[in-house]
Design a protein around this motif. Structure first.
Motif: not given
Length: 255
Positions: A91-94, A130-136, A139-144, A157-169
């Motif tokens: 990192g840092e990558i993205g 940064r300013d790339a919430a959906k694409d980031t 890609i992370m989901k597609a690449e597991k 980002y907001g709580k919804e995006m936080a939940r996605e990443y927290l659920n991914m560990g």
């Protein structure tokens, strides 16, 4: 003691007093720092800092806005140097769409390649988005990426995006922005998220917290971030420091 999980002490902003500042950290309650590369040059600088200071660890990688410099030879350099004992992450990558250079396709290509590198060398990733919430996230989901693990640096980002990443560990990196008056969204995220997935970071020399906003940031300012988290979550500051330090060591496989 506080673990600063994301700093840039090789930045020119520290040229005049780097040695004195880094030498003073532990006596001021900072037990460890991870210096993070953002290009091949700054990744090389990071290697030098890890060799000089026992409590400085390193991450090497190329920031999305620097990915035009990458080629297979440089990717191989990252691979070889990721084997060094004190390199704890890629990192840092993205993705960063705030700036239009390089184009989005170039950023995506090298984001995926660096994710795969991290998987290959069995290191966590430090994600810049940064300013790339959906694409980031796509890609992370597609690449597991949940199989790789890591931290979302300077989470914005907001709580919804936080939940996605927290659920991914993933861990969320929280720094000086939390103390800003206009950080309502981020305060909501910190209130919502489990403390066990929160790590402290400065991104210094950038993003100094209030009351030092606009000045050069250092790890010494993390006490203001700890105080803010303590107020939001109603947990003693000592507990915040203890748990986030443990989280950082778990993130970087230092335990």
């Amino acid at each position: 003691m506080i673990f600063d999980t994301h700093a840039h002490y090789d930045d020119e902003a520290f040229d005049e007093d780097r040695e004195d500042l880094l030498g003073s950290l532990q006596s001021h309650g900072i037990e460890a720092v991870t210096n993070v590369g953002a290009s091949i040059k700054t990744s090389k600088n990071t290697l030098e800092l890890t060799e000089k200071y026992p409590y400085v660890y390193g991450a090497i990688g190329v920031h999305p806005n620097e990915t035009a410099e990458l080629d297979e030879d440089k990717l191989n350099w990252l691979k070889e140097n990721s084997k060094r004992k004190k390199i704890v992450a890629i990192g840092e990558i993205g993705l960063d769409y705030y700036w239009e250079e390089p184009d989005h396709d170039t950023q995506k290509t090298w984001f995926i390649k660096q994710l795969n590198l991290a998987r290959e060398v069995k290191l966590p990733v430090i994600i810049h988005s940064r300013d790339a919430a959906k694409d980031t996230l796509d890609i992370m989901k597609a690449e597991k990426a949940e199989d790789i693990g890591g931290v979302i640096h300077c989470f914005s980002y907001g709580k919804e995006m936080a939940r996605e990443y927290l659920n991914m560990g993933f861990y969320l990196g929280i720094g000086g922005v939390l103390t800003f008056k206009n950080a309502r969204k981020l305060k909501e995220v910190v209130e919502y998220m489990p403390l066990e997935q929160l790590v402290l970071e400065t991104d210094c020399p950038y993003l100094a917290p209030v009351p030092n906003r606009g000045k050069r940031n250092t790890s010494l300012n993390l006490s203001f971030v700890v105080r803010e988290i303590s107020m939001i979550k109603g947990i003693p500051e000592e507990t915040i420091m203890e748990i986030t330090s443990r989280n950082a060591k778990r993130l970087y496989a230092l335990v």
